[in-house]
Scaffold this motif. Structure first.
Motif, PDB file in Angstrom:
ATOM      1  N   ALA A 196       0.433  -1.163  -0.088  1.00 22.21           N
ATOM      2  CA  ALA A 196      -0.037  -0.097  -0.092  1.00 22.21           C
ATOM      3  C   ALA A 196       1.124   1.247  -0.041  1.00 22.21           C
ATOM      4  O   ALA A 196       0.585   2.115  -0.560  1.00 22.21           O
ATOM      5  CB  ALA A 196      -0.826  -0.139   1.405  1.00 22.21           C
ATOM      6  N   THR A 197       1.564   1.168   0.415  1.00 24.40           N
ATOM      7  CA  THR A 197       3.008   2.464   0.671  1.00 24.40           C
ATOM      8  C   THR A 197       3.420   2.168  -0.691  1.00 24.40           C
ATOM      9  O   THR A 197       3.486   3.819  -1.373  1.00 24.40           O
ATOM     10  CB  THR A 197       4.157   2.625   1.770  1.00 24.40           C
ATOM     11  OG1 THR A 197       3.095   2.138   2.663  1.00 24.40           O
ATOM     12  CG2 THR A 197       5.013   3.356   1.395  1.00 24.40           C
ATOM     13  N   THR A 198       4.279   1.912  -1.167  1.00 26.39           N
ATOM     14  CA  THR A 198       4.510   1.557  -2.721  1.00 26.39           C
ATOM     15  C   THR A 198       3.276   1.824  -3.666  1.00 26.39           C
ATOM     16  O   THR A 198       3.715   3.320  -4.245  1.00 26.39           O
ATOM     17  CB  THR A 198       5.110  -0.349  -2.992  1.00 26.39           C
ATOM     18  OG1 THR A 198       6.415   0.343  -2.663  1.00 26.39           O
ATOM     19  CG2 THR A 198       6.072   0.353  -4.560  1.00 26.39           C
ATOM     20  N   ARG A 199       2.263   1.951  -3.877  1.00 32.45           N
ATOM     21  CA  ARG A 199       0.574   1.741  -4.709  1.00 32.45           C
ATOM     22  C   ARG A 199       0.518   3.354  -4.918  1.00 32.45           C
ATOM     23  O   ARG A 199      -0.163   3.739  -5.636  1.00 32.45           O
ATOM     24  CB  ARG A 199       0.454   0.562  -4.814  1.00 32.45           C
ATOM     25  CG  ARG A 199       1.433  -0.721  -5.539  1.00 32.45           C
ATOM     26  CD  ARG A 199       0.839  -1.578  -5.467  1.00 32.45           C
ATOM     27  NE  ARG A 199       0.024  -2.141  -6.809  1.00 32.45           N
ATOM     28  CZ  ARG A 199      -0.801  -2.607  -8.024  1.00 32.45           C
ATOM     29  NH1 ARG A 199       0.665  -2.648  -8.234  1.00 32.45           N
ATOM     30  NH2 ARG A 199      -1.263  -2.516  -8.664  1.00 32.45           N
ATOM     31  N   PHE A 200       0.076   3.315  -3.077  1.00 33.47           N
ATOM     32  CA  PHE A 200      -0.550   4.435  -2.587  1.00 33.47           C
ATOM     33  C   PHE A 200       0.165   5.772  -2.436  1.00 33.47           C
ATOM     34  O   PHE A 200      -0.745   7.019  -2.143  1.00 33.47           O
ATOM     35  CB  PHE A 200      -1.276   4.055  -1.876  1.00 33.47           C
ATOM     36  CG  PHE A 200      -3.031   3.190  -2.812  1.00 33.47           C
ATOM     37  CD1 PHE A 200      -3.775   3.529  -3.926  1.00 33.47           C
ATOM     38  CD2 PHE A 200      -2.330   1.399  -3.328  1.00 33.47           C
ATOM     39  CE1 PHE A 200      -4.449   2.672  -4.372  1.00 33.47           C
ATOM     40  CE2 PHE A 200      -3.322   0.628  -3.737  1.00 33.47           C
ATOM     41  CZ  PHE A 200      -4.392   0.680  -4.314  1.00 33.47           C
ATOM     42  N   HIS A 201       1.893   5.753  -1.589  1.00 31.04           N
ATOM     43  CA  HIS A 201       1.402   5.920  -0.997  1.00 31.04           C
ATOM     44  C   HIS A 201       0.915   6.784  -0.254  1.00 31.04           C
ATOM     45  O   HIS A 201       0.927   7.108   0.447  1.00 31.04           O
ATOM     46  CB  HIS A 201       1.859   7.783  -1.618  1.00 31.04           C
ATOM     47  CG  HIS A 201       3.156   7.454  -2.473  1.00 31.04           C
ATOM     48  ND1 HIS A 201       3.599   8.355  -3.578  1.00 31.04           N
ATOM     49  CD2 HIS A 201       3.874   6.612  -3.123  1.00 31.04           C
ATOM     50  CE1 HIS A 201       4.097   8.241  -4.060  1.00 31.04           C
ATOM     51  NE2 HIS A 201       4.633   7.156  -3.998  1.00 31.04           N
ATOM     52  N   MET A 202       0.325   5.618   0.754  1.00 29.66           N
ATOM     53  CA  MET A 202      -0.355   5.408   1.834  1.00 29.66           C
ATOM     54  C   MET A 202       0.073   5.520   3.096  1.00 29.66           C
ATOM     55  O   MET A 202       0.929   4.730   3.836  1.00 29.66           O
ATOM     56  CB  MET A 202      -1.238   4.562   1.912  1.00 29.66           C
ATOM     57  CG  MET A 202      -2.093   4.283   3.623  1.00 29.66           C
ATOM     58  SD  MET A 202      -3.814   4.957   2.913  1.00 29.66           S
ATOM     59  CE  MET A 202      -4.812   4.011   0.927  1.00 29.66           C
ATOM     60  N   PRO A 203       0.283   6.789   3.844  1.00 30.29           N
ATOM     61  CA  PRO A 203       0.088   6.875   5.522  1.00 30.29           C
ATOM     62  C   PRO A 203      -0.957   5.843   6.203  1.00 30.29           C
ATOM     63  O   PRO A 203      -1.121   5.059   5.984  1.00 30.29           O
ATOM     64  CB  PRO A 203      -0.190   8.662   5.884  1.00 30.29           C
ATOM     65  CG  PRO A 203      -0.429   9.041   4.589  1.00 30.29           C
ATOM     66  CD  PRO A 203      -1.406   7.566   3.766  1.00 30.29           C
ATOM     67  N   GLN A 204       0.600   5.602   7.405  1.00 32.14           N
ATOM     68  CA  GLN A 204       0.435   4.652   8.370  1.00 32.14           C
ATOM     69  C   GLN A 204       0.249   4.795   9.713  1.00 32.14           C
ATOM     70  O   GLN A 204       1.722   5.420   9.055  1.00 32.14           O
ATOM     71  CB  GLN A 204       0.676   2.629   7.343  1.00 32.14           C
ATOM     72  CG  GLN A 204       2.314   3.006   7.652  1.00 32.14           C
ATOM     73  CD  GLN A 204       2.534   1.718   6.630  1.00 32.14           C
ATOM     74  OE1 GLN A 204       2.658   0.771   7.408  1.00 32.14           O
ATOM     75  NE2 GLN A 204       2.354   1.364   5.486  1.00 32.14           N
ATOM     76  N   ARG A 205       0.091   3.960  10.516  1.00 28.74           N
ATOM     77  CA  ARG A 205       0.409   3.150  11.488  1.00 28.74           C
ATOM     78  C   ARG A 205       0.390   2.404  12.719  1.00 28.74           C
ATOM     79  O   ARG A 205      -0.649   2.456  12.215  1.00 28.74           O
ATOM     80  CB  ARG A 205       0.237   4.800  12.675  1.00 28.74           C
ATOM     81  CG  ARG A 205      -1.478   4.905  13.004  1.00 28.74           C
ATOM     82  CD  ARG A 205      -1.859   6.648  13.690  1.00 28.74           C
ATOM     83  NE  ARG A 205      -1.122   5.657  15.355  1.00 28.74           N
ATOM     84  CZ  ARG A 205      -1.500   6.378  16.121  1.00 28.74           C
ATOM     85  NH1 ARG A 205      -0.386   7.678  16.508  1.00 28.74           N
ATOM     86  NH2 ARG A 205      -0.764   5.836  17.502  1.00 28.74           N
ATOM     87  N   THR A 206       0.609   2.339  13.794  1.00 31.38           N
ATOM     88  CA  THR A 206       0.448   1.619  14.255  1.00 31.38           C
ATOM     89  C   THR A 206      -0.705   1.580  15.885  1.00 31.38           C
ATOM     90  O   THR A 206      -0.522   3.079  15.718  1.00 31.38           O
ATOM     91  CB  THR A 206       1.503   0.759  15.106  1.00 31.38           C
ATOM     92  OG1 THR A 206       2.409  -0.200  14.656  1.00 31.38           O
ATOM     93  CG2 THR A 206       1.396  -0.668  16.246  1.00 31.38           C
TER      94      THR A 206
END
Length: 228
Positions: free
Chosen positions: A20-30
């Motif tokens: 998701a980070t690679t394809r959408f530059h999706m922010p994320q956290r735990t």
């Protein structure tokens, strides 16, 4: 926009987020771990409240049981035998800080047996964790087998089903080999059916006793229950 990315431990959560980070530059956290201030999306993901109030979607990793909220969720489902084998190795190497070369078959056997017998595990048993999320409204179910076979298509479809409005910005997909180079202790095999040469045969009946009903409900066949 908060999107839960939930799973029983060692079920592909890290790989899904990498794709998701690679394809959408999706922010994320735990869920309970605040991101570092160096995170490029820090202002968005610094708190769950800020994230939930923003129109921009971000993934929030969790292994816990679902809360009483209405945020969209994606649940990663992996064969419980594979997940528990990987989780036992993780517990020995990461939680107990043992060198992988020092982990003996007896140590692995005892750890897996204790996990199967645990009554108060932090994330519940495999079956309890799967059941809690599978019956939750607004949850998209993603099979680990599909994620491994076709990660790009699987992640794209899951995010779309969860109502994520972010457009894809890249067609590339990270590989397990690339992830393993980054962290060899955490990224181990990523193989579908790896339980067949790792799950101790004498523990197979106990696994099915504790998880069999949900395994069968989720389509995992127990016609050949013994490890190779």
């Amino acid at each position: 926009m908060l999107i839960w990315l939930a799973s029983y431990p060692r079920s592909g959560n890290r790989f899904f987020r990498a794709v998701a980070t690679t394809r959408f530059h999706m922010p994320q956290r735990t869920k309970h771990l605040d991101p570092p201030e160096t995170d490029p999306h820090y202002e968005l993901v610094r708190s769950l409240d800020v994230l939930a109030a923003s129109p921009r979607p971000a993934l929030v990793k969790t292994h816990e049981f679902p809360d009483a909220d209405t945020h969209p969720a994606i649940y990663l489902l992996r064969d419980g035998r594979d997940a528990m084998v990987s989780y036992a190795h993780f517990a020995l190497v990461i939680d107990e800080k043992r060198d992988p070369a020092e982990v003996t078959p007896a140590m692995f056997h005892d750890k897996l047996r204790n996990m199967l017998l645990a009554k108060d595990a932090t994330y519940g048993s495999w079956a309890e964790n799967v059941t809690a999320w599978a019956k939750r409204p607004g949850t998209v179910l993603v099979r680990y087998e599909d994620l491994v076979r076709d990660p790009g298509v699987t992640v794209d479809a899951a995010l779309a089903a969860a109502g994520c409005p972010t457009p894809r910005v890249c067609d590339e997909v990270p590989t397990f080999e690339q992830m393993k180079k980054v962290n060899t202790k955490i990224v181990r095999r990523g193989v579908v059916g790896s339980w067949k040469d790792e799950f101790p045969s004498d523990l197979i009946p106990l696994f099915w006793e504790r998880n069999g009903e949900v395994m069968r409900a989720m389509g995992y066949n127990d016609a050949a229950q013994s490890a190779a």
